[in-house]
Design a protein around this motif. Structure first.
Motif, PDB file in Angstrom:
ATOM      1  N   LEU A 112      43.726  34.210  43.588  1.00 53.64           N
ATOM      2  CA  LEU A 112      42.476  34.362  44.329  1.00 53.64           C
ATOM      3  C   LEU A 112      42.728  34.083  46.001  1.00 53.64           C
ATOM      4  N   ASN A 113      42.046  34.543  46.641  1.00 56.54           N
ATOM      5  CA  ASN A 113      42.186  34.232  48.096  1.00 56.54           C
ATOM      6  C   ASN A 113      42.196  32.731  48.690  1.00 56.54           C
ATOM      7  N   ARG A 114      43.043  31.780  48.268  1.00 53.51           N
ATOM      8  CA  ARG A 114      42.964  30.573  48.993  1.00 53.51           C
ATOM      9  C   ARG A 114      44.245  30.025  49.048  1.00 53.51           C
ATOM     10  N   SER A 115      44.507  29.191  50.093  1.00 53.77           N
ATOM     11  CA  SER A 115      45.795  28.703  50.330  1.00 53.77           C
ATOM     12  C   SER A 115      46.366  27.565  49.228  1.00 53.77           C
ATOM     13  N   ASP A 116      47.542  27.238  49.390  1.00 50.47           N
ATOM     14  CA  ASP A 116      48.160  26.237  48.197  1.00 50.47           C
ATOM     15  C   ASP A 116      47.529  24.921  48.506  1.00 50.47           C
ATOM     16  N   ILE A 117      47.273  24.544  49.797  1.00 47.83           N
ATOM     17  CA  ILE A 117      46.592  23.447  50.444  1.00 47.83           C
ATOM     18  C   ILE A 117      45.159  23.174  49.774  1.00 47.83           C
ATOM     19  N   GLY A 155      30.937  26.455  16.520  1.00 51.86           N
ATOM     20  CA  GLY A 155      31.771  27.401  16.754  1.00 51.86           C
ATOM     21  C   GLY A 155      32.525  27.619  18.143  1.00 51.86           C
ATOM     22  N   PRO A 156      33.210  28.458  18.235  1.00 57.14           N
ATOM     23  CA  PRO A 156      34.283  28.764  19.536  1.00 57.14           C
ATOM     24  C   PRO A 156      33.238  28.740  20.789  1.00 57.14           C
ATOM     25  N   ILE A 157      34.117  27.939  21.614  1.00 58.58           N
ATOM     26  CA  ILE A 157      33.453  27.955  22.967  1.00 58.58           C
ATOM     27  C   ILE A 157      34.509  28.685  24.042  1.00 58.58           C
ATOM     28  N   LEU A 158      33.765  29.544  24.849  1.00 58.25           N
ATOM     29  CA  LEU A 158      34.519  30.118  26.088  1.00 58.25           C
ATOM     30  C   LEU A 158      33.947  29.604  27.278  1.00 58.25           C
ATOM     31  N   GLU A 159      35.248  29.218  28.161  1.00 54.81           N
ATOM     32  CA  GLU A 159      34.641  28.528  29.497  1.00 54.81           C
ATOM     33  C   GLU A 159      34.933  29.701  30.582  1.00 54.81           C
ATOM     34  N   ILE A 160      33.931  30.272  31.346  1.00 54.85           N
ATOM     35  CA  ILE A 160      34.385  31.277  32.397  1.00 54.85           C
ATOM     36  C   ILE A 160      34.724  30.632  33.485  1.00 54.85           C
ATOM     37  N   ALA A 198      40.294  33.683  37.258  1.00 60.37           N
ATOM     38  CA  ALA A 198      41.022  34.677  37.918  1.00 60.37           C
ATOM     39  C   ALA A 198      42.322  34.214  38.608  1.00 60.37           C
ATOM     40  N   ASP A 199      42.569  32.983  38.652  1.00 64.07           N
ATOM     41  CA  ASP A 199      43.725  32.342  39.467  1.00 64.07           C
ATOM     42  C   ASP A 199      44.742  32.015  38.607  1.00 64.07           C
ATOM     43  N   SER A 200      45.864  32.681  38.571  1.00 62.49           N
ATOM     44  CA  SER A 200      46.890  32.505  37.614  1.00 62.49           C
ATOM     45  C   SER A 200      47.693  30.980  37.990  1.00 62.49           C
ATOM     46  N   ARG A 201      47.434  30.566  39.278  1.00 64.19           N
ATOM     47  CA  ARG A 201      47.996  29.271  39.374  1.00 64.19           C
ATOM     48  C   ARG A 201      47.039  28.197  38.596  1.00 64.19           C
ATOM     49  N   PHE A 213      44.285  30.799  26.858  1.00 60.40           N
ATOM     50  CA  PHE A 213      43.847  31.284  28.182  1.00 60.40           C
ATOM     51  C   PHE A 213      43.841  32.697  28.516  1.00 60.40           C
ATOM     52  N   TYR A 214      43.084  33.075  29.383  1.00 60.45           N
ATOM     53  CA  TYR A 214      43.137  34.425  29.602  1.00 60.45           C
ATOM     54  C   TYR A 214      43.038  34.577  31.309  1.00 60.45           C
ATOM     55  N   ASN A 215      44.187  35.171  32.050  1.00 60.21           N
ATOM     56  CA  ASN A 215      43.924  35.362  33.189  1.00 60.21           C
ATOM     57  C   ASN A 215      43.345  36.744  33.667  1.00 60.21           C
ATOM     58  N   SER A 216      42.168  36.463  33.990  1.00 56.16           N
ATOM     59  CA  SER A 216      41.254  37.721  34.324  1.00 56.16           C
ATOM     60  C   SER A 216      40.042  37.321  35.419  1.00 56.16           C
ATOM     61  N   LEU A 217      39.553  38.555  36.020  1.00 53.97           N
ATOM     62  CA  LEU A 217      38.346  38.195  36.735  1.00 53.97           C
ATOM     63  C   LEU A 217      37.130  38.414  35.561  1.00 53.97           C
ATOM     64  N   ALA A 218      36.142  37.549  35.499  1.00 54.62           N
ATOM     65  CA  ALA A 218      35.266  37.366  34.677  1.00 54.62           C
ATOM     66  C   ALA A 218      34.291  38.559  34.520  1.00 54.62           C
TER      67      ALA A 218
END
Ligand SMILES: C[S@@+](CC[C@H](N)C(=O)[O-])C[C@H]1O[C@@H](n2cnc3c(N)ncnc32)[C@H](O)[C@@H]1O
Length: 267
Positions: A3-8, A34-39, A64-67, A82-87
């Motif tokens: 996502l569009n943010r700096s490392d700081i 039952g199972p729980i998903l966090e978006i 959405a942010d791989s980091r 975990f899933y690296n994806s846009l919601a």
């Protein structure tokens, strides 16, 4: 995906998430079996707490942010995928879920995606849930209260500066007398929740109060949900105390609702 943010910004954001994680346990009582998903699971702070509170539940996190996902994976949370994806992009989850949670993530999705993507996110969530399953939103709510009057006081300069730099939305802000300003209450709410981290560039680009009451209702009802809990709260005590110490207001703002806890069921 980055996502569009700096490392700081990212490391500051992770610090804040660590600090705030316990507050979010407020909604745990609405989570069923039952199972729980966090978006928008970020660095996994809430999933880590849920793995203690619900040790038998399968846990899933989408971000959405791989980091963020990499930081979450380093926590080695048991039973968690975990899933690296846009919601807004549909994901093939390992199973259907009974609970989907949005702890302080919807404001970012609204801030950095368009309206169609926000609705698509909830259509996806509807398809991930079993019948009778719930979506739980813990978030800010835009009040649309209107303007308040602030007279000369210690923090006025900071608020004026913030108002000029806030890019997400141009809220009403006008000098109405020698030492008086008329200011949108929602702008004041943004400022008081951001004032200690204005070195993070992202704070000027995102809103903490993404939807008003009617917009939350429309989003949930038009994507197939029934709202079973809609709890509203004013600014937190420490935020109100800071305002009263540092800004001279003419109106009483202590009961204007700005936070929500919503439970919406898939019928
Ligand atoms: C304020 S953080 C909250 C993290 C976590 N829920 C917590 O409470 O610790 C919001 C998260 O939403 C993620 N995010 C923002 N827009 C997103 C989108 N469109 N799809 C998926 N994740 C998104 C960001 O990467 C960030 O990790």
């Amino acid at each position: 995906m980055k996502l569009n943010r700096s490392d700081i910004d990212l490391s500051k954001l992770m610090q804040t998430l660590r600090k705030d994680a316990r507050k979010k346990e407020e909604f745990f009582r609405y989570i069923g079996d039952g199972p729980i998903l966090e978006i928008g699971c970020g660095s996994g702070q809430v999933l880590k707490r849920m793995s203690h509170a619900f040790p038998d539940a399968a846990l899933y996190g989408i971000d959405a942010d791989s980091r963020m996902i990499a930081a979450a994976k380093r926590k080695n949370i048991p039973n968690c995928v975990f899933y690296n994806s846009l919601a807004q992009s549909p994901v093939e989850l390992a199973s259907k879920v009974n609970n989907v949670i949005f702890p302080a993530s919807l404001h970012e999705i609204v801030s950095f995606s368009n309206n169609a993507d926000v609705y698509q996110t909830f259509r996806n969530v509807h398809s991930y849930l079993t019948k009778g399953g719930v979506a739980i939103i813990w978030e800010g709510m835009r009040s649309d209260y209107g303007n308040i009057t602030i007279s000369d006081s210690p923090a006025l300069g900071g608020l004026v500066k913030f108002a000029r730099q806030f890019e997400y939305k141009k809220y009403f802000f006008e000098k109405t007398g020698k030492t008086k300003y008329s200011v949108s209450f929602d702008l004041l709410a943004e400022y008081v929740t951001k004032k200690d981290r204005l070195d993070i560039q992202m704070e000027y680009k995102e809103t903490h109060f993404p939807l008003n009451h009617a917009e939350y209702e429309d989003l949930l009802k038009s994507t197939g949900f029934e709202i079973s809990v809609f709890n509203k709260k004013p600014l937190h005590q420490n935020e109100l105390e800071w305002i009263h110490r540092n800004l001279r207001l003419e109106e009483d703002i202590s009961n204007i609702p700005v936070y929500v806890l919503i439970v919406a069921k898939k019928p």
